[in-house]
Design a protein around this motif. Sequence first.
Motif, short mmCIF file in Angstrom:
data_model
loop_
_atom_site.label_atom_id
_atom_site.label_comp_id
_atom_site.label_asym_id
_atom_site.label_seq_id
_atom_site.Cartn_x
_atom_site.Cartn_y
_atom_site.Cartn_z
N LEU A 1 3.24 -10.24 -5.61
CA LEU A 1 2.20 -9.29 -5.24
C LEU A 1 0.82 -9.74 -5.70
O LEU A 1 0.62 -10.08 -6.86
N ILE A 2 -0.13 -9.70 -4.77
CA ILE A 2 -1.52 -9.99 -5.07
C ILE A 2 -2.34 -8.70 -5.08
O ILE A 2 -3.28 -8.56 -5.84
N SER A 3 -1.91 -7.72 -4.27
CA SER A 3 -2.65 -6.45 -4.17
C SER A 3 -1.68 -5.29 -4.10
O SER A 3 -0.70 -5.33 -3.35
N ILE A 4 -1.95 -4.24 -4.88
CA ILE A 4 -1.13 -3.03 -4.85
C ILE A 4 -2.04 -1.81 -4.92
O ILE A 4 -3.01 -1.79 -5.68
N ASP A 5 -1.74 -0.83 -4.10
CA ASP A 5 -2.52 0.41 -4.05
C ASP A 5 -1.59 1.58 -4.36
O ASP A 5 -0.71 1.92 -3.56
N LEU A 6 -1.80 2.20 -5.51
CA LEU A 6 -1.00 3.36 -5.94
C LEU A 6 -1.84 4.63 -5.95
O LEU A 6 -1.42 5.65 -6.50
N SER A 7 -3.00 4.59 -5.33
CA SER A 7 -3.91 5.74 -5.40
C SER A 7 -3.29 7.00 -4.80
O SER A 7 -2.57 6.96 -3.81
N ASN A 8 -3.58 8.11 -5.46
CA ASN A 8 -3.09 9.43 -5.04
C ASN A 8 -1.58 9.51 -4.98
O ASN A 8 -1.01 10.23 -4.15
N THR A 9 -0.92 8.76 -5.85
CA THR A 9 0.51 8.93 -6.07
C THR A 9 0.69 9.68 -7.39
O THR A 9 -0.28 10.05 -8.04
N SER A 10 1.94 9.86 -7.80
CA SER A 10 2.21 10.54 -9.08
C SER A 10 2.54 9.56 -10.19
O SER A 10 3.17 9.92 -11.18
N ASN B 1 0.85 -1.20 0.00
CA ASN B 1 0.00 0.00 0.00
C ASN B 1 0.88 1.24 0.00
O ASN B 1 1.60 1.51 0.96
N LEU B 2 0.82 2.01 -1.10
CA LEU B 2 1.57 3.27 -1.22
C LEU B 2 0.62 4.46 -1.35
O LEU B 2 1.03 5.53 -1.79
N GLU B 3 -0.62 4.28 -0.95
CA GLU B 3 -1.63 5.33 -1.09
C GLU B 3 -1.17 6.64 -0.44
O GLU B 3 -0.67 6.66 0.67
N GLY B 4 -1.35 7.73 -1.19
CA GLY B 4 -1.04 9.05 -0.66
C GLY B 4 0.43 9.42 -0.64
O GLY B 4 0.78 10.50 -0.17
N CYS B 5 1.30 8.57 -1.18
CA CYS B 5 2.73 8.92 -1.28
C CYS B 5 2.92 9.71 -2.57
O CYS B 5 3.29 9.15 -3.62
N LYS B 6 2.64 10.99 -2.49
CA LYS B 6 2.58 11.83 -3.70
C LYS B 6 3.93 11.98 -4.39
O LYS B 6 3.99 12.38 -5.56
N ARG B 7 5.02 11.68 -3.70
CA ARG B 7 6.35 11.80 -4.31
C ARG B 7 6.76 10.53 -5.04
O ARG B 7 7.86 10.47 -5.59
N VAL B 8 5.92 9.53 -5.00
CA VAL B 8 6.19 8.30 -5.75
C VAL B 8 5.66 8.48 -7.16
O VAL B 8 4.46 8.64 -7.37
N GLY B 9 6.58 8.46 -8.14
CA GLY B 9 6.20 8.63 -9.54
C GLY B 9 6.78 7.53 -10.40
O GLY B 9 7.15 6.46 -9.91
#
Length: 590
Positions: free
Chosen positions: A188-197, A167-175
């Motif tokens: 990986l079975i589940s990944i969350d990139l929401s609200n990243t760059s 879960n990387l949700e909200g890590c805006k500096r991840v692009g």
Amino acid sequence: MDVLGSIAQAVPSANLTSLRLVSRRWCCAVDRLAINRVTISRRKLPYVGTMGDALCALGTRFDGLRELKIDVAAFGAKFPATVVVPKGQVEQIKAAIGAPWLGDPTHIFGLVQSLTALDLSYTLVGSEVFAQLSAFAKLRHLDLSRTGMESSSLAGLAGLTRLTELNLEGCKRVGDQGMAALATLTALISIDLSNTSAGDDGAMHLSCLTCLRSFIATGTGIGTEGISHLSACTGLTCVRIHQTGYAGQEDAALLLAHSQLRCLFLGSCKQITNLHCLSSLTHLTALNLNIPHTGAEGLTFLPSLSGLTSLDLSCVDLGDALGFTCLGALTGLTWLDLDATSLTNEDVAELEHLTALRALSLAEVRISKDGIANLSSLSALEELNLAGTLTTSDAITLLVVLTRLRSINLCYTPLFNKGIWLVASLSGLKSLDLSSTQIDMVAMQHLLALTLLECLHLESTGMSDLVAGSLTCLARLKLLSVANNPVGNAALANYSFLSALECLSLKGTRVGRVGIMCLSGLCRLHTLNLYGTGVDDSCLEAILGIASLTTVDLEGTQVEQFDALETLNMRNTMMGFTWSMTPADAWTEP
């Protein structure tokens, strides 16, 4: 602290099922220790003491330790440099929100090499910590949401080949830069990139994640090209790409490769115009089509999705009766959102076949008594949102037949005392929102009959101190909002009787130090909203006097000495005291 260590050595760990230590200095030093679980909790203490020694003693004694939850209150630089558990094979660690994890995590947790779950969400993690995460080679679950992680730190995850959930949700500096490291996480079975760059260039590395079942990329720059890289992930069952760059007339067809999809979010993907291809996704149980320009003809495929249980069509232009006729065929629906649609009183009749519905939202729909009368057949209904509708007192009488109703939102409706008196006849209610209606003492006396209420919103109702202060009879209240009312300290004088209260919003009120002091006896209160009040530095002592408080909103106040709050585990963030009928897991993968 020596006493704590002695107790840990003396108790018969082989047969221990529960241990709770309480003192004036340690509110809960050890909680729910069932041989494999330890919770270390500290609220407001006069000093830190030797926390590391105590934790070491516990780990030394209880060899079967599997789960460690550190729920400490902002130790800051005083947090021990090394906290080790010499014998305990800890598998799960949950950090406290806002905890300042400093230095090397392998140094902090010593010999904990069997870690399988690590939750650092909302903590203050430095880049040096991310760089050492690969040391935990057995990690399967990693939550780094809202930690401020950067793209360059993703390389630290490359060695976590057993990781199944990230879960990387909200890590805006991840692009896009650095996302190549994710290609090595093939388990990986589940990944969350929401609200990243993240964007299309970074998404190309996702094609290596062939075991992926859940992909969440809400509010990212991932578009058509990025989604096309998921074609290799044939086991996907949940895709959430609403509010992304996903666009193009035929883009929905890219999802056909994932015939096993059960959860699909396409909300606000404004350029998608061809949705008929979704008819082949017959395993879908949850669908979000909050795409405003979608017309009734674009929804004719819906009857083919007979397995749907959750559907969001809010803001969709349903046009004529054709769109509502399509809904009538989805008899398995349990959750339906039709907010801000063109639904009319006559159209509501098409919903009478949805007898399995448990939650229905009709906010900002221009329906009145005649339309609400058509809801009487929905006997399973538990949650109903009528905010901003033309609901009057006469319409409320028609809801009495809905005996399972537990939550109703009537904010911005033309209700007066008679209407609120009729609302009080819904005796099973646990959640009620009457914001932006008029509440005087007569109306309040009616509300006091709803003794099962746990959640009550009375924002902008014009309540006086006398009216707001009479809520003390509602002893089961857990969440209360009296925001944006002309109430002050006098209203809070009796709130100490609301012993179950956990969240309180006083946003935009006139409360001050004296009123806040009245809350000190609320031992369960963990969230307090003081946004836009006259609170200043003189009130900090009163705030600190609420021992259970973990979250406070001081935005728009005159408080300047925020350092004084470091003894509490707090986030100075805006609290969202908005009513939502959406269950927490409404759109999660079944």
